[in-house]
Design a protein around this motif. Structure first.
Motif, mmCIF file in Angstrom:
data_model
loop_
_atom_site.group_PDB
_atom_site.id
_atom_site.type_symbol
_atom_site.label_atom_id
_atom_site.label_comp_id
_atom_site.label_asym_id
_atom_site.label_seq_id
_atom_site.Cartn_x
_atom_site.Cartn_y
_atom_site.Cartn_z
ATOM 1 N N LYS A 182 10.378 -1.407 13.878
ATOM 2 C CA LYS A 182 9.504 -0.598 13.020
ATOM 3 C C LYS A 182 10.175 -0.142 11.725
ATOM 4 C CE LYS A 182 10.405 3.615 15.605
ATOM 5 N NZ LYS A 182 9.846 4.545 16.568
ATOM 6 N N HIS A 183 11.483 -0.191 11.662
ATOM 7 C CA HIS A 183 12.204 0.211 10.455
ATOM 8 C C HIS A 183 12.189 -0.879 9.380
ATOM 9 C CE1 HIS A 183 15.105 -2.095 12.786
ATOM 10 N NE2 HIS A 183 15.729 -2.344 11.641
ATOM 11 N N LEU A 184 11.880 -2.104 9.752
ATOM 12 C CA LEU A 184 11.862 -3.212 8.794
ATOM 13 C C LEU A 184 10.667 -3.079 7.849
ATOM 14 C CD1 LEU A 184 12.685 -6.199 11.203
ATOM 15 C CD2 LEU A 184 14.241 -5.047 9.602
ATOM 16 N N PRO A 185 10.871 -3.321 6.566
ATOM 17 C CA PRO A 185 9.768 -3.192 5.607
ATOM 18 C C PRO A 185 8.595 -4.132 5.919
ATOM 19 C CG PRO A 185 11.841 -3.729 4.470
ATOM 20 C CD PRO A 185 12.133 -3.670 5.929
ATOM 21 N N GLN A 186 8.882 -5.314 6.446
ATOM 22 C CA GLN A 186 7.814 -6.255 6.773
ATOM 23 C C GLN A 186 6.934 -5.701 7.897
ATOM 24 O OE1 GLN A 186 11.068 -6.954 6.729
ATOM 25 N NE2 GLN A 186 11.453 -8.725 5.424
ATOM 26 N N ILE A 187 7.542 -5.082 8.893
ATOM 27 C CA ILE A 187 6.781 -4.513 10.009
ATOM 28 C C ILE A 187 5.983 -3.309 9.529
ATOM 29 C CG2 ILE A 187 6.961 -3.452 12.299
ATOM 30 C CD1 ILE A 187 7.577 -6.493 12.200
ATOM 31 N N LYS A 188 6.613 -2.462 8.698
ATOM 32 C CA LYS A 188 5.883 -1.319 8.133
ATOM 33 C C LYS A 188 4.664 -1.798 7.356
ATOM 34 C CE LYS A 188 9.703 1.960 7.681
ATOM 35 N NZ LYS A 188 10.549 2.719 6.753
ATOM 36 N N GLY A 189 4.859 -2.835 6.558
ATOM 37 C CA GLY A 189 3.750 -3.388 5.783
ATOM 38 C C GLY A 189 2.670 -3.975 6.684
ATOM 39 N N ALA A 190 3.085 -4.701 7.707
ATOM 40 C CA ALA A 190 2.116 -5.297 8.633
ATOM 41 C C ALA A 190 1.300 -4.212 9.332
ATOM 42 C CB ALA A 190 2.835 -6.171 9.660
ATOM 43 N N LEU A 191 1.973 -3.151 9.790
ATOM 44 C CA LEU A 191 1.256 -2.067 10.478
ATOM 45 C C LEU A 191 0.284 -1.363 9.539
ATOM 46 C CD1 LEU A 191 4.113 -0.622 12.700
ATOM 47 C CD2 LEU A 191 2.138 -1.966 13.429
ATOM 48 N N LYS A 192 0.685 -1.142 8.282
ATOM 49 C CA LYS A 192 -0.239 -0.537 7.309
ATOM 50 C C LYS A 192 -1.447 -1.439 7.088
ATOM 51 C CE LYS A 192 2.946 2.419 4.778
ATOM 52 N NZ LYS A 192 3.570 2.710 3.482
ATOM 53 N N GLY A 193 -1.199 -2.743 7.019
ATOM 54 C CA GLY A 193 -2.305 -3.688 6.859
ATOM 55 C C GLY A 193 -3.240 -3.686 8.060
ATOM 56 N N ILE A 194 -2.659 -3.628 9.253
ATOM 57 C CA ILE A 194 -3.475 -3.597 10.479
ATOM 58 C C ILE A 194 -4.313 -2.324 10.526
ATOM 59 C CG2 ILE A 194 -3.350 -3.396 12.998
ATOM 60 C CD1 ILE A 194 -0.910 -5.330 12.840
ATOM 61 N N VAL A 195 -3.697 -1.183 10.202
ATOM 62 C CA VAL A 195 -4.436 0.085 10.200
ATOM 63 C C VAL A 195 -5.593 0.015 9.206
ATOM 64 C CG1 VAL A 195 -4.273 2.532 9.561
ATOM 65 C CG2 VAL A 195 -2.552 1.522 11.061
ATOM 66 N N SER A 196 -5.329 -0.516 8.030
ATOM 67 C CA SER A 196 -6.392 -0.649 7.029
ATOM 68 C C SER A 196 -7.511 -1.559 7.538
ATOM 69 C CB SER A 196 -5.819 -1.213 5.722
ATOM 70 O OG SER A 196 -4.866 -0.335 5.194
ATOM 71 N N GLY A 197 -7.128 -2.640 8.185
ATOM 72 C CA GLY A 197 -8.129 -3.548 8.742
ATOM 73 C C GLY A 197 -8.963 -2.893 9.831
ATOM 74 N N VAL A 198 -8.315 -2.105 10.694
ATOM 75 C CA VAL A 198 -9.038 -1.408 11.761
ATOM 76 C C VAL A 198 -10.015 -0.398 11.164
ATOM 77 C CG1 VAL A 198 -8.765 0.237 13.660
ATOM 78 C CG2 VAL A 198 -7.305 -1.788 13.542
ATOM 79 N N ILE A 199 -9.573 0.335 10.146
ATOM 80 C CA ILE A 199 -10.463 1.295 9.491
ATOM 81 C C ILE A 199 -11.668 0.577 8.890
ATOM 82 C CG2 ILE A 199 -10.650 2.894 7.525
ATOM 83 C CD1 ILE A 199 -7.713 3.711 8.189
ATOM 84 N N ALA A 200 -11.430 -0.586 8.280
ATOM 85 C CA ALA A 200 -12.535 -1.369 7.721
ATOM 86 C C ALA A 200 -13.502 -1.814 8.817
ATOM 87 C CB ALA A 200 -11.994 -2.580 6.966
ATOM 88 N N LEU A 201 -12.979 -2.262 9.958
ATOM 89 C CA LEU A 201 -13.846 -2.698 11.060
ATOM 90 C C LEU A 201 -14.678 -1.528 11.603
ATOM 91 C CD1 LEU A 201 -11.420 -5.095 12.941
ATOM 92 C CD2 LEU A 201 -13.415 -5.728 11.580
ATOM 93 N N ILE A 202 -14.054 -0.365 11.751
ATOM 94 C CA ILE A 202 -14.783 0.816 12.215
ATOM 95 C C ILE A 202 -15.849 1.202 11.195
ATOM 96 C CG2 ILE A 202 -14.575 3.291 12.738
ATOM 97 C CD1 ILE A 202 -11.765 2.610 13.912
#
Length: 173
Positions: free
Chosen positions: A102-122
């Motif tokens: 979770k400390h890696l910038p790529q993982i942080k970015g992926a999680l932010k993208g996933i959260v944004s996608g989930v919010i869009a789906l909701i």
């Protein structure tokens, strides 16, 4: 031997199913009716109807009921464990990987993208539901706004709000 067959059948269903409970229905039907022959088509349809009416995910409800119909209470436990075990294993592995990376910038970015996608789906699901209940009618809009404001500001339990607005709906509609 029957309990092992039940577990493995539902484990396989849980392992190869993507897209949620409704996507599992054809796989359950093929395995339970076609491969194992534990139920008839009519029995399966009854189980799907019951699983749909009861609270909880349809895949778990149907596995529980099919397990019960096939081997009693222990069969229901075994079938339920079988269908949820693949998802449980996947979540444990993913949680471990995310926790370690979770400390890696790529993982942080992926999680932010996933959260944004989930919010869009909701948001999309909310939009589709709002259209379905004709949110633009003044009464529906006021009930929706009132429920939102009450929930946001009073933090009342959602069930209490649903009951209250159901009673209001009886009188308005």
């Amino acid at each position: 031997m029957l309990l092992l067959k039940i577990f493995l059948s539902f484990f396989k269903i849980g392992l190869i199913s993507f897209g949620g409970g409704y996507a599992m229905i054809p796989l359950i039907q093929k395995e339970i009716i076609g491969v194992q022959g534990w139920l008839t088509v009519n029995e399966f349809l009854d189980i799907i109807a019951i699983a749909e009416m009861t609270p909880g995910p349809i895949a778990i409800n149907s596995a529980t009921y099919i397990g019960y119909k096939t081997a009693g209470v222990i069969g229901s436990v075994v079938a339920t464990l079988g269908v949820v075990t693949p998802s449980f294993i996947a979540m444990v592995i993913l949680a471990y990987i995310i926790n370690k990376t979770k400390h890696l910038p790529q993982i942080k970015g992926a999680l932010k993208g996933i959260v944004s996608g989930v919010i869009a789906l909701i948001g999309y699901a909310t939009f589709k539901m709002a259209i379905g209940v004709d949110i633009l009618s003044i009464y529906n809009f006021l009930i929706c706004l009132g429920a939102f404001l009450l929930f946001h500001f009073t933090k009342k339990h959602p069930v209490l709000l649903l009951i209250g607005f159901g009673i209001i709906g009886i009188f308005i509609f």
